[in-house]
Design a protein around this motif. Structure first.
Motif, PDB file in Angstrom:
ATOM      1  N   ALA A 182     -69.981  34.704  43.992  1.00 56.45           N
ATOM      2  CA  ALA A 182     -70.783  33.851  43.105  1.00 56.45           C
ATOM      3  C   ALA A 182     -71.095  34.602  41.815  1.00 56.45           C
ATOM      4  N   THR A 183     -70.794  33.979  40.679  1.00 59.45           N
ATOM      5  CA  THR A 183     -70.947  34.648  39.391  1.00 59.45           C
ATOM      6  C   THR A 183     -72.333  34.494  38.792  1.00 59.45           C
ATOM      7  N   GLY A 184     -73.072  33.495  39.253  1.00 59.54           N
ATOM      8  CA  GLY A 184     -74.382  33.235  38.657  1.00 59.54           C
ATOM      9  C   GLY A 184     -74.314  32.511  37.330  1.00 59.54           C
ATOM     10  N   GLY A 185     -73.131  32.024  36.955  1.00 63.06           N
ATOM     11  CA  GLY A 185     -72.992  31.396  35.650  1.00 63.06           C
ATOM     12  C   GLY A 185     -72.417  30.001  35.665  1.00 63.06           C
ATOM     13  N   VAL A 186     -72.333  29.361  36.845  1.00 61.55           N
ATOM     14  CA  VAL A 186     -71.753  28.020  36.894  1.00 61.55           C
ATOM     15  C   VAL A 186     -72.799  27.030  37.414  1.00 61.55           C
ATOM     16  N   GLN A 187     -72.858  26.789  38.717  1.00 66.11           N
ATOM     17  CA  GLN A 187     -73.771  25.776  39.221  1.00 66.11           C
ATOM     18  C   GLN A 187     -75.214  26.264  39.313  1.00 66.11           C
ATOM     19  N   SER A 188     -75.419  27.550  39.462  1.00 68.07           N
ATOM     20  CA  SER A 188     -76.765  28.103  39.563  1.00 68.07           C
ATOM     21  C   SER A 188     -76.737  29.555  39.120  1.00 68.07           C
ATOM     22  N   ASP A 189     -77.902  30.177  39.115  1.00 66.94           N
ATOM     23  CA  ASP A 189     -77.963  31.583  38.710  1.00 66.94           C
ATOM     24  C   ASP A 189     -77.835  32.534  39.896  1.00 66.94           C
ATOM     25  N   ALA A 190     -77.537  32.030  41.090  1.00 68.31           N
ATOM     26  CA  ALA A 190     -77.372  32.884  42.264  1.00 68.31           C
ATOM     27  C   ALA A 190     -76.104  33.722  42.122  1.00 68.31           C
ATOM     28  N   LYS A 191     -76.220  35.039  42.338  1.00 71.67           N
ATOM     29  CA  LYS A 191     -75.094  35.950  42.202  1.00 71.67           C
ATOM     30  C   LYS A 191     -74.734  36.570  43.542  1.00 71.67           C
ATOM     31  N   GLY A 192     -73.444  36.787  43.730  1.00 71.69           N
ATOM     32  CA  GLY A 192     -72.956  37.423  44.940  1.00 71.69           C
ATOM     33  C   GLY A 192     -72.945  38.930  44.819  1.00 71.69           C
TER      34      GLY A 192
END
Length: 449
Positions: free
Chosen positions: A347-357
């Motif tokens: 998860a990049t945190g830059g598309v559907q939400s700010d959650a990052k992997g």
């Protein structure tokens, strides 16, 4: 309707003709996926089970549609009750919904959202059917679908996508159904086959697909319909997220197909059409939860990992002894788990939400949430589905008689066969048949020029 969604219009949304039309098209594409699945599964079984396999998917269009209107939409997307189920009287029978009433925070009517989600509900139990090929009574299957969507699918859809659902509130990312659809169906398939047992001749008789062209047709139509399934789950495209999901769907599917074929060539020495079709479906499954959270490069990784691991997983049934006829567990359960967990890494945190992997500096937080969602849905669906199958077996009997299974379930359950060979050429029939241009001529007479 994944966590992290933002309102498409500021403050008070107004009806968008563009988003409404887009969502109606997406709904039609998702509807196409159920008959596409029927073709995909139908080609994978033996000739004597073709029609039954088609019907096990097709009947879901009737049963689930009626249940959704009567109470399913209310249970899945009504006002939250205890974070586990919904209920809104206005949604019962879809009778209290205004024609122009918008879905909460969006620019599409409630009716459009309801019909889009209906198509998800129709497809999910149809996925289970592939694991049960060749041996289940059609009446028992219909009863099982009725019970399963009521007790399993509707509540799980609320957990994952319903406002107030406990997995939604936890922050589990499932863009379009990795947990609610694929893990749910795959775990249910495993639960049922552990109850009903193996096909007659499992691991002894050849049980090869009877029509690989039909399999490829089904896979192609699934791929086509999946764009509506995935891109439509953002409920509009004012901010471009749906477009990202569309691209990632294509990218991951291509990567998974290539990875499956490469594994197959190394392991078995050939590139098979069945492998290409199965690899594509594995990629579609894996990107479904993750596609709104990852970049296209992340989608390649998700697809490639799913292609290899799902290809490996389909062989487990022979080692562990469970008869998953058409690899629902190996593709949908395993693929759904892979795609859901990989959100926690990519998860990049830059598309559907700010959650990052983990790979983007987010630590293990999102991975932990994804794991909770995966194993909660898996455990609930596995256990409850096994209980429901056991109950139906006691009331109606889940399996056809052994003799009927051997002779062919199509004739027993549907009084039909998929193919009529009575007029086919070859053998005595062709030698005595009349020529196409005139009456039959006895072979022991001289014919004048």
């Amino acid at each position: 309707m994944p966590p992290g969604i933002t309102t498409l219009a500021a403050d008070t949304p107004t009806l968008s003709a563009a988003n409404t039309g887009f969502m109606l098209i997406c709904s039609a594409l998702v509807m196409l996926m159920t008959p596409a699945l029927a073709f995909f599964y139908g080609g994978m079984v033996r000739v004597k089970s073709t029609l039954n396999m088609l019907m096990m998917s097709f009947i879901s269009l009737g049963i689930v549609t009626i249940l959704w209107v009567l109470y399913g939409f209310s249970l899945a997307f009504g006002t939250d009750a205890g974070s586990v189920i919904g209920w809104s009287q206005d949604f019962v029978g879809l009778s209290g919904i205004g024609v122009t009433e918008l879905w909460d925070g969006y620019t599409i009517p409630v009716y459009v959202f309801a019909v889009f989600q209906l198509m998800f509900a129709v497809l999910t139990p149809a996925l289970i059917s592939g694991a049960l090929a060749d041996r289940v009574k059609f009446t028992s299957w219909a009863l099982f679908i009725t019970l399963w969507v009521t007790v399993v699918y509707f509540p799980v859809a609320h957990w994952v996508w319903g406002a107030g659902g406990w997995l939604y509130e936890l922050g589990v990312i499932d863009f379009a159904g990795g947990t609610a659809v694929h893990i749910n169906a795959g775990a249910a398939a495993l639960g049922v086959i552990l109850v009903i047992g193996k096909r007659v001749g499992f691991k002894k008789d050849p049980m090869r697909p009877h029509s690989l062209p039909l399999v490829m047709l089904g896979a192609g139509l699934l791929w086509f319909g999946w764009f509506g399934f995935n891109a439509g789950s953002w409920l509009g495209n004012d901010d471009g997220v749906g477009a990202v999901m569309f691209v990632n769907t294509q990218v991951a599917t291509g990567a998974a197909m290539l990875a499956w074929l490469a594994y197959e060539k190394i392991r078995h020495g050939a590139f098979t059409t069945l492998g290409a079709a199965s690899g594509a479906v594995a990629g579609l499954v894996a990107i479904t939860p993750a596609g709104g959270a990852v970049s296209p490069l992340g989608a390649i990784a998700v697809g490639a990992i799913a292609g290899v691991l799902c290809a490996m997983a389909v062989g487990l049934k022979y080692k562990l002894g469970y008869d998953d006829s058409l690899d629902v567990v190996g593709v949908h359960l395993v693929g759904g788990i892979i795609g859901s967990l990989l959100v926690g890494f990519f998860a990049t945190g830059g598309v559907q939400s700010d959650a990052k992997g983990l790979f983007y500096g987010g630590g293990l937080d999102q991975l932990g949430k994804q794991a909770v969602g995966v194993f909660a849905v898996l455990a609930y669906s596995l256990v409850v589905s096994a209980i429901l199958a056991f109950a139906v077996d006691k009331v109606l009997g889940m399996r056809v008689d052994e003799d009927d299974e051997i002779s062919g379930i199509d004739q027993v359950e549907h009084a039909e066969t998929a193919y009529d060979f009575s007029g086919a050429g070859g053998g005595a029939a062709s030698r005595t048949a009349a020529p196409a241009t005139g009456p039959a001529v006895p072979t022991n007479k001289k014919v004048d020029a």
